[in-house]
Motif scaffolding. Structure first.
Motif, PDB file in Angstrom:
ATOM      1  N   GLY A 284       0.793  -1.221   0.000  1.00 52.88           N
ATOM      2  CA  GLY A 284       0.000   0.000   0.000  1.00 52.88           C
ATOM      3  C   GLY A 284       0.826   1.272   0.000  1.00 52.88           C
ATOM      4  O   GLY A 284       0.320   2.341   0.372  1.00 52.88           O
ATOM      5  N   LEU A 285       2.085   1.191  -0.408  1.00 51.77           N
ATOM      6  CA  LEU A 285       2.945   2.366  -0.481  1.00 51.77           C
ATOM      7  C   LEU A 285       2.981   2.906  -1.900  1.00 51.77           C
ATOM      8  O   LEU A 285       2.460   2.287  -2.832  1.00 51.77           O
ATOM      9  CB  LEU A 285       4.364   2.026  -0.013  1.00 51.77           C
ATOM     10  CG  LEU A 285       4.496   1.466   1.404  1.00 51.77           C
ATOM     11  CD1 LEU A 285       5.953   1.137   1.716  1.00 51.77           C
ATOM     12  CD2 LEU A 285       3.932   2.442   2.429  1.00 51.77           C
ATOM     13  N   THR A 286       3.580   4.055  -2.061  1.00 50.86           N
ATOM     14  CA  THR A 286       3.750   4.666  -3.374  1.00 50.86           C
ATOM     15  C   THR A 286       5.234   4.711  -3.708  1.00 50.86           C
ATOM     16  O   THR A 286       6.056   5.135  -2.883  1.00 50.86           O
ATOM     17  CB  THR A 286       3.187   6.098  -3.395  1.00 50.86           C
ATOM     18  OG1 THR A 286       1.785   6.050  -3.093  1.00 50.86           O
ATOM     19  CG2 THR A 286       3.384   6.739  -4.761  1.00 50.86           C
ATOM     20  N   LEU A 287       5.577   4.245  -4.905  1.00 54.89           N
ATOM     21  CA  LEU A 287       6.958   4.297  -5.362  1.00 54.89           C
ATOM     22  C   LEU A 287       7.094   5.430  -6.368  1.00 54.89           C
ATOM     23  O   LEU A 287       6.424   5.442  -7.392  1.00 54.89           O
ATOM     24  CB  LEU A 287       7.372   2.969  -6.005  1.00 54.89           C
ATOM     25  CG  LEU A 287       8.815   2.901  -6.510  1.00 54.89           C
ATOM     26  CD1 LEU A 287       9.801   2.944  -5.342  1.00 54.89           C
ATOM     27  CD2 LEU A 287       9.045   1.655  -7.365  1.00 54.89           C
ATOM     28  N   LYS A 288       7.950   6.368  -6.047  1.00 55.54           N
ATOM     29  CA  LYS A 288       8.172   7.505  -6.934  1.00 55.54           C
ATOM     30  C   LYS A 288       9.603   7.488  -7.440  1.00 55.54           C
ATOM     31  O   LYS A 288      10.533   7.100  -6.732  1.00 55.54           O
ATOM     32  CB  LYS A 288       7.889   8.822  -6.212  1.00 55.54           C
ATOM     33  CG  LYS A 288       6.419   9.032  -5.891  1.00 55.54           C
ATOM     34  CD  LYS A 288       6.146  10.453  -5.435  1.00 55.54           C
ATOM     35  CE  LYS A 288       4.646  10.692  -5.282  1.00 55.54           C
ATOM     36  NZ  LYS A 288       4.352  12.085  -4.900  1.00 55.54           N
ATOM     37  N   THR A 289       9.781   7.930  -8.673  1.00 57.07           N
ATOM     38  CA  THR A 289      11.116   8.083  -9.243  1.00 57.07           C
ATOM     39  C   THR A 289      11.205   9.469  -9.843  1.00 57.07           C
ATOM     40  O   THR A 289      10.205  10.074 -10.218  1.00 57.07           O
ATOM     41  CB  THR A 289      11.391   7.049 -10.347  1.00 57.07           C
ATOM     42  OG1 THR A 289      10.481   7.271 -11.439  1.00 57.07           O
ATOM     43  CG2 THR A 289      11.214   5.634  -9.830  1.00 57.07           C
ATOM     44  N   GLY A 290      12.419   9.976  -9.938  1.00 60.13           N
ATOM     45  CA  GLY A 290      12.589  11.295 -10.532  1.00 60.13           C
ATOM     46  C   GLY A 290      13.996  11.791 -10.334  1.00 60.13           C
ATOM     47  O   GLY A 290      14.724  11.306  -9.456  1.00 60.13           O
ATOM     48  N   PRO A 291      14.416  12.718 -11.160  1.00 58.78           N
ATOM     49  CA  PRO A 291      15.780  13.234 -11.042  1.00 58.78           C
ATOM     50  C   PRO A 291      15.984  13.966  -9.731  1.00 58.78           C
ATOM     51  O   PRO A 291      15.106  14.659  -9.241  1.00 58.78           O
ATOM     52  CB  PRO A 291      15.896  14.180 -12.243  1.00 58.78           C
ATOM     53  CG  PRO A 291      14.491  14.584 -12.534  1.00 58.78           C
ATOM     54  CD  PRO A 291      13.641  13.409 -12.214  1.00 58.78           C
ATOM     55  N   GLU A 292      17.156  13.753  -9.153  1.00 53.71           N
ATOM     56  CA  GLU A 292      17.518  14.460  -7.930  1.00 53.71           C
ATOM     57  C   GLU A 292      18.891  15.081  -8.131  1.00 53.71           C
ATOM     58  O   GLU A 292      19.336  15.274  -9.266  1.00 53.71           O
ATOM     59  CB  GLU A 292      17.517  13.494  -6.742  1.00 53.71           C
ATOM     60  CG  GLU A 292      16.115  13.117  -6.292  1.00 53.71           C
ATOM     61  CD  GLU A 292      15.955  13.292  -4.791  1.00 53.71           C
ATOM     62  OE1 GLU A 292      14.834  13.586  -4.366  1.00 53.71           O
ATOM     63  OE2 GLU A 292      16.949  13.146  -4.066  1.00 53.71           O
ATOM     64  N   VAL A 293      19.560  15.415  -7.060  1.00 58.51           N
ATOM     65  CA  VAL A 293      20.855  16.085  -7.162  1.00 58.51           C
ATOM     66  C   VAL A 293      21.842  15.230  -7.940  1.00 58.51           C
ATOM     67  O   VAL A 293      21.797  14.006  -7.901  1.00 58.51           O
ATOM     68  CB  VAL A 293      21.423  16.378  -5.756  1.00 58.51           C
ATOM     69  CG1 VAL A 293      20.547  17.367  -5.031  1.00 58.51           C
ATOM     70  CG2 VAL A 293      21.557  15.101  -4.945  1.00 58.51           C
TER      71      VAL A 293
END
Length: 511
Positions: free
Chosen positions: A104-113
């Motif tokens: 029941g969690l959300t997995l997020k991806t995206g550019p970071e530092v």
């Protein structure tokens, strides 16, 4: 691995480790001071290296000085993983997605530092519970990252070698065969490949070893017309290549062409009628895969059951090796979930054999039973074979198998991991009311009576290790042991891997 996957691997490289620098820990009364790198932190307890090995302290009771000290408030754990690109950039993201879905969690991806692309697990309210960072590299680099505190989990296609085990011990890290830090993610088959224009369709494992050891240099030695034999493998630093080369005499003694990707390897072999290569089954491309048929007449095919039991001799295992047991709750839960049926399904979809325990009915083992009868030597009596088959008729083999170093009762790394899986299944009631029989077998080196005794001792050693893990055997589970020595060979004894296949303890379960 293709260019796109390598590009993804490059995009996921970290700019630097999370805990690479030293910190100084001082107790509340100032009577204890430690300086070292942080090995693990679960939000409450801190594990720090010391000259005497890792030391665990309650973080609330000490002061910490250094740029790498964890924050006291608002701490968000980061899980660092490094290792083989197929595992770190293809399998791992799929497993993280499945874990998030199931919990029941959300997995997020995206550019970071620094252009890194971490994976972020959040709860339903949007609170970040875990950040995951990946570093793609070889198995050797992953082991090095463990020893230098630059990763929390190494993803490898092989167990640690003797040199790596020794170097790890110097920093207080046990990654040897008896360690409980290894989790098997799955298994994968390697196969020999040739050009479709080459008439070879099977190869004796002994001949395969001899070719890569430099003792066979022409196809004429394999019954063909004279033609020079050229050898091809993937990158020298690839864990699966290293696992295969470990089967050879040292040094290999043959000229081998290494290719940057599995696609390049398959294409080069397919284009050269004199080529012989080794590659993962998933990456044969337009090349011709060869079956393994030894001089004893046993044909070995990379089927799922053979990969699960590791009876197929060119099985390579994918390991997740955890640096510290001191992990945040969410990481411990993730590691437990990796053993679940949902996780194993994802492993199968990724092209690996899963590690779920599966039954192997006797009806599916007719070939190997017939093979045992056909090649039984003078020291294996009809009475021995009848006693063995009589036991098997009342039981069903399961896929867990335990293997040993030559002449010893010491489990190898994969078998030690299998033992923990088996203990957990027993503890969870999977074999309630069942009769478990551990049947030991040996290779044929040495005297038959001694081999029979050694096979029985190996079965007893597995039972003892299992009871040690369990503490107390459930009252409704019964365990027995037998040893049949050389009675059921899985391969010829003319290669090291044939002998290794034969040195084993099988698990048979009855009512």
């Amino acid at each position: 691995m293709g260019a796109a996957a390598r590009g993804l691997a490059a995009a996921l490289l970290l700019s630097g480790p999370l805990w690479a620098g030293e910190v100084t820990i001082t107790s509340a009364h100032g009577d204890l001071t430690l300086t070292g790198r942080i090995a693990g932190y679960d939000g409450t307890y801190l594990e720090i290296e010391s000259p005497h090995g890792p030391v665990t302290l309650a973080y609330a009771g000490v002061t910490c000085a250094g740029d790498d000290c964890p924050p006291r408030d608002g701490y968000v754990p980061t899980l660092r993983l490094s290792g083989e690109p197929v595992l770190s950039t293809l399998l791992l993201p799929a497993l993280l997605t499945g874990y998030a879905r199931d919990t029941g969690l959300t997995l997020k991806t995206g550019p970071e530092v620094d252009a890194a692309t971490p994976y972020i697990l959040q709860d339903k309210g949007g609170k970040t519970l875990l950040t995951v960072r990946l570093r793609a590299g070889s198995s050797a680099e992953a082991f090095a990252d463990l020893m230098t505190f630059e990763t929390d989990i190494a993803l490898t296609y092989r167990a640690a070698n003797a040199g790596e085990i020794a170097r790890a011990a110097e920093v207080g890290l046990d990654i040897g065969p008896s360690s409980d830090r290894s989790l098997i993610l799955g298994g994968e088959a390697l196969v020999a490949i040739t050009s479709p224009r080459n008439p070879q369709r099977t190869i004796d494992p002994a001949a395969l070893i001899a070719a890569f050891a430099g003792r066979i240099t022409d196809w004429q030695s394999l019954g063909q017309e004279p033609q020079p034999l050229t050898l091809h493998l993937g990158p020298a630093e690839d864990g699966q290549v290293e696992a295969f080369l470990a089967l050879l005499p040292r040094p290999p003694g043959a000229e081998i062409t290494h290719h940057a990707t599995a696609g390049d390897l398959a294409a080069a072999v397919a284009a050269d009628p004199g080529a012989l290569g080794i590659t993962p089954l998933r990456a044969t491309g337009v090349a011709q895969p060869l079956g393994l048929r030894d001089s004893c007449g046993l044909t070995m095919v990379p089927r799922l059951a053979g990969l699960k039991t590791q009876d197929y001799p060119l099985t390579t295992l994918a390991f997740a090796i955890v640096r510290s047991h001191r992990q945040p709750d969410v990481v411990r839960d993730l590691l437990r979930w990796l053993r679940s049926p949902a996780a194993q399904l994802i492993v199968r979809r990724a092209g690996l054999s899963d590690q779920g325990i599966a039954p192997i009915p006797l009806d599916d083992q007719g070939e190997r039973i017939a093979h045992a009868v056909a090649i039984a030597g003078p020291d294996t009596s009809l009475r021995d074979l009848q006693a063995m088959v009589s036991l098997m008729l009342d039981h069903v083999r399961i896929s867990l198998t335990f293997r040993f170093a030559n002449g010893t009762t010491d489990l190898d790394v994969a078998s030690a991991a299998n033992l923990r899986t088996f203990a957990l299944a027993i503890r969870n009631g999977a074999y309630a009311g069942r009769d478990i029989l551990l049947i030991g077998f040996s290779d044929a080196e040495g005297e038959a009576d001694a081999n029979r005794d050694l096979s029985a001792a190996r079965a007893l050693s597995v039972e003892s290790a299992l009871l040690t893990l369990l503490g107390t055997l459930p009252s409704d589970v019964r365990i027995g042991t037998r040893g049949f020595g050389e009675a059921l060979p899985m391969g010829c004894d003319d290669t090291s891997w044939g002998r290794r296949m034969n040195r084993r303890v099988e698990v048979w379960v009855g009512d």
